[in-house]
Design an enzyme around this catalytic site. Structure first.
Site, PDB file in Angstrom:
ATOM      1  N   VAL A 108      11.745  46.589 -29.612  1.00 52.85           N
ATOM      2  CA  VAL A 108      11.203  45.931 -28.417  1.00 52.85           C
ATOM      3  C   VAL A 108      12.149  44.864 -27.874  1.00 52.85           C
ATOM      4  N   SER A 124      23.407  39.056 -31.695  1.00 52.80           N
ATOM      5  CA  SER A 124      21.946  39.130 -31.558  1.00 52.80           C
ATOM      6  C   SER A 124      21.359  39.850 -32.764  1.00 52.80           C
ATOM      7  N   VAL A 150       1.699  47.701 -27.613  1.00 52.93           N
ATOM      8  CA  VAL A 150       1.371  47.684 -29.050  1.00 52.93           C
ATOM      9  C   VAL A 150       0.959  46.265 -29.454  1.00 52.93           C
ATOM     10  N   VAL A 163      14.646  55.091 -27.398  1.00 55.52           N
ATOM     11  CA  VAL A 163      14.864  56.465 -26.920  1.00 55.52           C
ATOM     12  C   VAL A 163      16.022  57.144 -27.668  1.00 55.52           C
ATOM     13  N   GLY A 172      12.856  51.515 -24.770  1.00 55.76           N
ATOM     14  CA  GLY A 172      14.138  51.093 -24.197  1.00 55.76           C
ATOM     15  C   GLY A 172      15.248  51.947 -24.780  1.00 55.76           C
ATOM     16  N   LYS A 187      25.750  56.293 -33.514  1.00 58.40           N
ATOM     17  CA  LYS A 187      26.444  57.464 -32.952  1.00 58.40           C
ATOM     18  C   LYS A 187      26.780  58.487 -34.035  1.00 58.40           C
ATOM     19  N   GLY A 192      29.105  30.129 -40.684  1.00 58.36           N
ATOM     20  CA  GLY A 192      29.816  29.034 -40.022  1.00 58.36           C
ATOM     21  C   GLY A 192      28.838  28.136 -39.300  1.00 58.36           C
ATOM     22  N   HIS A 215      40.940  72.424 -14.017  1.00 57.30           N
ATOM     23  CA  HIS A 215      39.905  73.459 -14.139  1.00 57.30           C
ATOM     24  C   HIS A 215      40.148  74.267 -15.410  1.00 57.30           C
TER      25      HIS A 215
HETATM   26  P1  FAD Z   1      27.347  41.182 -32.885  1.00 55.80           P
HETATM   27  O1  FAD Z   1      27.910  42.544 -32.898  1.00 55.80           O
HETATM   28  O2  FAD Z   1      25.890  41.016 -33.084  1.00 55.80           O
HETATM   29  O3  FAD Z   1      28.147  40.360 -33.991  1.00 55.80           O
HETATM   30  C1  FAD Z   1      27.832  39.052 -34.308  1.00 55.80           C
HETATM   31  C2  FAD Z   1      28.374  38.755 -35.691  1.00 55.80           C
HETATM   32  O4  FAD Z   1      28.287  37.356 -35.908  1.00 55.80           O
HETATM   33  C3  FAD Z   1      27.569  39.402 -36.823  1.00 55.80           C
HETATM   34  O5  FAD Z   1      28.448  40.078 -37.679  1.00 55.80           O
HETATM   35  C4  FAD Z   1      26.913  38.214 -37.545  1.00 55.80           C
HETATM   36  O6  FAD Z   1      26.801  38.433 -38.949  1.00 55.80           O
HETATM   37  C5  FAD Z   1      27.911  37.115 -37.250  1.00 55.80           C
HETATM   38  N1  FAD Z   1      27.346  35.753 -37.290  1.00 55.80           N
HETATM   39  C6  FAD Z   1      26.225  35.312 -36.687  1.00 55.80           C
HETATM   40  N2  FAD Z   1      26.067  33.986 -36.895  1.00 55.80           N
HETATM   41  C7  FAD Z   1      27.115  33.604 -37.654  1.00 55.80           C
HETATM   42  C8  FAD Z   1      27.536  32.350 -38.183  1.00 55.80           C
HETATM   43  N3  FAD Z   1      26.853  31.237 -37.932  1.00 55.80           N
HETATM   44  N4  FAD Z   1      28.649  32.312 -38.942  1.00 55.80           N
HETATM   45  C9  FAD Z   1      29.359  33.441 -39.186  1.00 55.80           C
HETATM   46  N5  FAD Z   1      29.028  34.650 -38.680  1.00 55.80           N
HETATM   47  C10 FAD Z   1      27.936  34.714 -37.923  1.00 55.80           C
HETATM   48  N6  FAD Z   1      26.355  48.703 -27.258  1.00 55.80           N
HETATM   49  C11 FAD Z   1      27.151  49.550 -26.599  1.00 55.80           C
HETATM   50  O7  FAD Z   1      27.938  49.114 -25.739  1.00 55.80           O
HETATM   51  N7  FAD Z   1      27.143  50.896 -26.867  1.00 55.80           N
HETATM   52  C12 FAD Z   1      26.314  51.426 -27.785  1.00 55.80           C
HETATM   53  O8  FAD Z   1      26.315  52.630 -27.999  1.00 55.80           O
HETATM   54  C13 FAD Z   1      25.437  50.558 -28.486  1.00 55.80           C
HETATM   55  N8  FAD Z   1      24.596  51.048 -29.415  1.00 55.80           N
HETATM   56  C14 FAD Z   1      23.786  50.198 -30.093  1.00 55.80           C
HETATM   57  C15 FAD Z   1      22.908  50.732 -31.022  1.00 55.80           C
HETATM   58  C16 FAD Z   1      22.057  49.905 -31.723  1.00 55.80           C
HETATM   59  C17 FAD Z   1      21.110  50.487 -32.732  1.00 55.80           C
HETATM   60  C18 FAD Z   1      22.114  48.486 -31.509  1.00 55.80           C
HETATM   61  C19 FAD Z   1      21.234  47.566 -32.302  1.00 55.80           C
HETATM   62  C20 FAD Z   1      22.986  47.949 -30.574  1.00 55.80           C
HETATM   63  C21 FAD Z   1      23.822  48.795 -29.852  1.00 55.80           C
HETATM   64  N9  FAD Z   1      24.692  48.310 -28.882  1.00 55.80           N
HETATM   65  C22 FAD Z   1      25.500  49.170 -28.192  1.00 55.80           C
HETATM   66  C23 FAD Z   1      24.771  46.870 -28.571  1.00 55.80           C
HETATM   67  C24 FAD Z   1      25.970  46.223 -29.303  1.00 55.80           C
HETATM   68  O9  FAD Z   1      25.849  46.452 -30.682  1.00 55.80           O
HETATM   69  C25 FAD Z   1      26.029  44.741 -29.003  1.00 55.80           C
HETATM   70  O10 FAD Z   1      26.046  44.527 -27.612  1.00 55.80           O
HETATM   71  C26 FAD Z   1      27.281  44.136 -29.617  1.00 55.80           C
HETATM   72  O11 FAD Z   1      27.303  44.319 -31.008  1.00 55.80           O
HETATM   73  C27 FAD Z   1      27.374  42.642 -29.318  1.00 55.80           C
HETATM   74  O12 FAD Z   1      28.537  42.150 -29.889  1.00 55.80           O
HETATM   75  P2  FAD Z   1      28.690  40.618 -30.315  1.00 55.80           P
HETATM   76  O13 FAD Z   1      30.089  40.473 -30.790  1.00 55.80           O
HETATM   77  O14 FAD Z   1      28.204  39.742 -29.247  1.00 55.80           O
HETATM   78  O15 FAD Z   1      27.668  40.400 -31.531  1.00 55.80           O
HETATM   79  P1  NAI Z   2      15.133  47.139 -24.436  1.00 54.16           P
HETATM   80  O1  NAI Z   2      14.894  45.828 -23.794  1.00 54.16           O
HETATM   81  O2  NAI Z   2      16.108  48.084 -23.858  1.00 54.16           O
HETATM   82  O3  NAI Z   2      13.751  47.922 -24.547  1.00 54.16           O
HETATM   83  C1  NAI Z   2      12.627  47.400 -25.181  1.00 54.16           C
HETATM   84  C2  NAI Z   2      11.396  48.108 -24.640  1.00 54.16           C
HETATM   85  O4  NAI Z   2      10.277  47.738 -25.424  1.00 54.16           O
HETATM   86  C3  NAI Z   2      11.091  47.730 -23.201  1.00 54.16           C
HETATM   87  O5  NAI Z   2      10.985  48.896 -22.420  1.00 54.16           O
HETATM   88  C4  NAI Z   2       9.775  46.975 -23.310  1.00 54.16           C
HETATM   89  O6  NAI Z   2       8.936  47.151 -22.189  1.00 54.16           O
HETATM   90  C5  NAI Z   2       9.161  47.590 -24.563  1.00 54.16           C
HETATM   91  N1  NAI Z   2       8.167  46.749 -25.251  1.00 54.16           N
HETATM   92  C6  NAI Z   2       8.253  45.423 -25.520  1.00 54.16           C
HETATM   93  N2  NAI Z   2       7.149  44.995 -26.205  1.00 54.16           N
HETATM   94  C7  NAI Z   2       6.349  46.094 -26.365  1.00 54.16           C
HETATM   95  C8  NAI Z   2       5.093  46.302 -26.980  1.00 54.16           C
HETATM   96  N3  NAI Z   2       4.437  45.318 -27.582  1.00 54.16           N
HETATM   97  N4  NAI Z   2       4.560  47.540 -26.950  1.00 54.16           N
HETATM   98  C9  NAI Z   2       5.219  48.566 -26.354  1.00 54.16           C
HETATM   99  N5  NAI Z   2       6.421  48.422 -25.746  1.00 54.16           N
HETATM  100  C10 NAI Z   2       6.988  47.203 -25.762  1.00 54.16           C
HETATM  101  O7  NAI Z   2      15.489  46.795 -25.960  1.00 54.16           O
HETATM  102  P2  NAI Z   2      16.023  47.695 -27.150  1.00 54.16           P
HETATM  103  O8  NAI Z   2      15.731  49.131 -26.928  1.00 54.16           O
HETATM  104  O9  NAI Z   2      15.495  47.016 -28.357  1.00 54.16           O
HETATM  105  O10 NAI Z   2      17.580  47.516 -27.054  1.00 54.16           O
HETATM  106  C11 NAI Z   2      18.168  46.214 -27.088  1.00 54.16           C
HETATM  107  C12 NAI Z   2      19.529  46.242 -26.477  1.00 54.16           C
HETATM  108  O11 NAI Z   2      20.474  46.875 -27.323  1.00 54.16           O
HETATM  109  C13 NAI Z   2      19.636  47.039 -25.191  1.00 54.16           C
HETATM  110  O12 NAI Z   2      19.134  46.311 -24.086  1.00 54.16           O
HETATM  111  C14 NAI Z   2      21.091  47.269 -25.080  1.00 54.16           C
HETATM  112  O13 NAI Z   2      21.695  46.125 -24.519  1.00 54.16           O
HETATM  113  C15 NAI Z   2      21.529  47.397 -26.538  1.00 54.16           C
HETATM  114  N6  NAI Z   2      21.757  48.821 -26.868  1.00 54.16           N
HETATM  115  C16 NAI Z   2      22.653  49.545 -26.141  1.00 54.16           C
HETATM  116  C17 NAI Z   2      22.856  50.886 -26.403  1.00 54.16           C
HETATM  117  C18 NAI Z   2      23.801  51.661 -25.567  1.00 54.16           C
HETATM  118  O14 NAI Z   2      24.548  51.090 -24.827  1.00 54.16           O
HETATM  119  N7  NAI Z   2      23.826  52.977 -25.655  1.00 54.16           N
HETATM  120  C19 NAI Z   2      22.157  51.561 -27.477  1.00 54.16           C
HETATM  121  C20 NAI Z   2      21.212  50.722 -28.164  1.00 54.16           C
HETATM  122  C21 NAI Z   2      21.059  49.401 -27.864  1.00 54.16           C
END
Ligand code: FAD
Ligand code: NAI
Length: 475
Positions: A271, A147, A239, A188, A184, A52, A116, A444
């Site tokens: 992906v 994840s 891909v 995007v 996804g 963001k 852990g 408004h």
């Molecule tokens: P995580 O945030 O993945 O945290 C897990 C933590 O556990 C990590 O710090 C890891 O190091 C730690 N860990 C793992 N295994 C161990 C272990 N064995 N011992 C100790 N520590 C460990 N979601 C939204 O709602 N809005 C968004 O705008 C948004 N934007 C995103 C943009 C991107 C580029 C990405 C990749 C994700 C985005 N998401 C967004 C998704 C969001 O980040 C995840 O849904 C969220 O972080 C999940 O939270 P979590 O606590 O389950 O895990």
């Molecule tokens: P995604 O599952 O949203 O999208 C992955 C896309 O890749 C799918 O459309 C799939 O069909 C395509 N794909 C898979 N294999 C492919 C291939 N070989 N060639 C071409 N296309 C292929 O996963 P993404 O974008 O990685 O995001 C993961 C998750 O992170 C989201 O589902 C969401 O939960 C979280 N996220 C949330 C955000 C938000 O809330 N604003 C922002 C970013 C991530």
């Protein structure tokens, strides 16, 4: 001071884990949290927050193109200094992650740095990066290990200039071109970001559409907007491999025209993500129930092993930070002897493109299939004074209304959509009818007026656009 027994231990400090720890501590539990890499998890370090911050920079930079419409003239063409942008992003991340540290301290949660590992007798072993180990036991354990990006097993994905959402945040310069594999949410959002700072962007998506879960009408408009901005969207393109060619990356995809290749400076793999079970191997051997890599839980976030809960991206579900946090609170309540259940009926879905998209509930297609009598209408931002005043008129608000006046789904594409969706979410959660929204005086000029007008439109009585039907429904 670290102890050798806790009431609640949380593994992982993302928005699931750190919220669970705070909640458990608030409820009086002696609580520990274990983090192997960075406080705040994916979300604060390489996910929601840095994305963001970079999207904000990109949007501000992009808006410079239209400054002259507002009578603002810059003495010279603005430029983007990537090092400066990355420094801003780093400052934001640091501020947020150190905030988590402060919150842990303030709530008396003991923080253990290291990987852990957990076993079914609820013993936690923490291995620090210097090799030292600590061990403690806990009455209850909440697994919140999140994840990581899924990297498909295909040739060339580990090569130079192939990046993913863990590795794309500190590039040395604005890429000349980026090929996003996967259309996804991550593909995007980042396509939008790179394109706005000057990269030539191609999205390759194997399905017939990008953003598959998004409402069709919203997606169609977003595709038009992105295409108009010069982003090349190729759907039906699976891909298969990444190669190097003349210093460039070459991505090979199978399309309906046969094999095609696309070249660019960087390849962004987006992906999907997979559950992170590092440290849970022993538990899995001891019978922790998983489903396609995700830990199975019930509505109380309990796993099949006594006293062990799991939340967030580690379990099946939305993959959203706010859902992880909600699950963290439920798990912490249950782990401390209270009763709570997760309810996924109202989950807002924000997508931070510009303009933003946000939704809650059913898409129009889903609603029409389930409830053929549902009423649907939309209201354009071009008829809302505030949107016109801030020159953000692209998009609309659409509501889908059931026969009792309940909101079945709502979809917004336009300015501040991700904030605005909360009004509809609260209405759905509180089981309000649309009358409660339409009878609420909205300030408004604000964008929130568009939410009320969308409901009026669905009832055939919009104020600021001509009604489609001759006879408006009385109140
Ligand atoms: P995580 O945030 O993945 O945290 C897990 C933590 O556990 C990590 O710090 C890891 O190091 C730690 N860990 C793992 N295994 C161990 C272990 N064995 N011992 C100790 N520590 C460990 N979601 C939204 O709602 N809005 C968004 O705008 C948004 N934007 C995103 C943009 C991107 C580029 C990405 C990749 C994700 C985005 N998401 C967004 C998704 C969001 O980040 C995840 O849904 C969220 O972080 C999940 O939270 P979590 O606590 O389950 O895990
Ligand atoms: P995604 O599952 O949203 O999208 C992955 C896309 O890749 C799918 O459309 C799939 O069909 C395509 N794909 C898979 N294999 C492919 C291939 N070989 N060639 C071409 N296309 C292929 O996963 P993404 O974008 O990685 O995001 C993961 C998750 O992170 C989201 O589902 C969401 O939960 C979280 N996220 C949330 C955000 C938000 O809330 N604003 C922002 C970013 C991530």
């Amino acid at each position: 001071m670290a102890s050798n027994h806790y009431d609640v231990a949380v593994i992982g400090s993302g928005p699931g884990g750190y919220v669970a720890a705070i909640r458990a501590a608030q409820l009086g539990a002696k609580t520990a949290i274990v983090e192997k890499q960075y406080l705040g998890g994916t979300c604060l370090n390489v996910g929601c927050i840095p994305s963001k911050a970079m999207l904000h920079i990109a949007e501000v930079f992009h808006s410079m193109n239209t400054l002259s419409d507002l009578g603002i003239h810059l003495p010279q063409q603005p430029t983007l200094d990537m090092a400066g942008a990355v420094a801003f992003k780093d400052k934001v991340v640091k501020r947020m992650t150190s905030g988590v540290g402060t919150l842990m301290k303030g709530n008396n949660v003991d923080v253990f740095d290291g990987l852990g590992t957990v076993d079914a007798s609820r013993t936690v072993t923490v291995k620090a990066s210097d090799g030292s180990q600590q061990q403690f036991s806990a009455d209850k354990i909440i697994l919140a290990t999140g994840s990581v990006p899924f990297i498909p097993p295909m040739p060339g994905v580990d090569g130079r200039n192939v990046i993913n959402s863990d590795t794309c945040w500190n590039l040395p310069a604005v890429p000349e071109s980026v090929i996003c594999v996967g259309g996804g949410v991550i593909g995007v959002e980042l396509a939008c970001m790179f394109s706005a700072i000057g990269s030539k962007v191609t999205i390759l998506e194997m399905l017939p559409n990008i953003l598959a879960p998004v409402d069709d009408e919203v997606r169609r408009l977003m595709v038009r907007i992105l295409t108009k901005r010069g982003i090349n969207i190729v759907t039906g393109a699976k891909v298969e491999a990444v190669e190097d060619e003349n210093g460039q990356k070459k991505v090979i995809a199978t399309t309906d025209k046969g094999q095609q290749s696309f070249t660019g400076e960087y390849v962004l793999m987006a992906v999907s993500r997979r559950a992170n079970t590092s440290g849970l191997e022993h538990l899995i051997e001891q019978g922790l129930d998983t489903d396609r890599g995700r830990v199975r839980v019930n509505e109380k976030m309990e796993t099949n092993l006594p006293g062990i809960y799991a939340i967030g991206d580690l379990v099946r579900g939305a993959g959203l930070a706010h859902v992880a946090s909600a699950e963290g609170e439920v798990a912490a309540d249950n782990a401390t002897g209270h009763e709570a259940k997760m309810d996924y009926s109202v989950v807002p879905n924000p997508i931070y493109t510009f303009p933003e998209m946000a939704s809650v509930g059913l898409t129009e297609a889903e609603a029409k299939q389930k409830y053929p009598e549902a009423r649907v209408d939309r209201f354009p931002w071009s008829a809302i004074g505030k949107a016109v005043a801030i020159a953000e008129t692209e998009g609309f608000t659409k509501v889908i209304i059931g026969k009792y006046g309940e909101i079945l789904g709502a979809h917004i594409i336009g300015p501040d959509a991700t904030n605005l969706i909360t009004e509809y979410s609260v209405a759905m959660r509180g089981e309000l009818t649309v009358d409660e929204i339409s009878e609420t005086i909205h300030p408004h000029p604000t964008l929130s007026e568009g939410l009320r007008e969308a409901i009026l439109a669905a009832e055939g009585r919009p104020i600021h656009i001509p009604p489609k039907k001759q006879v408006a429904r009385a109140r």
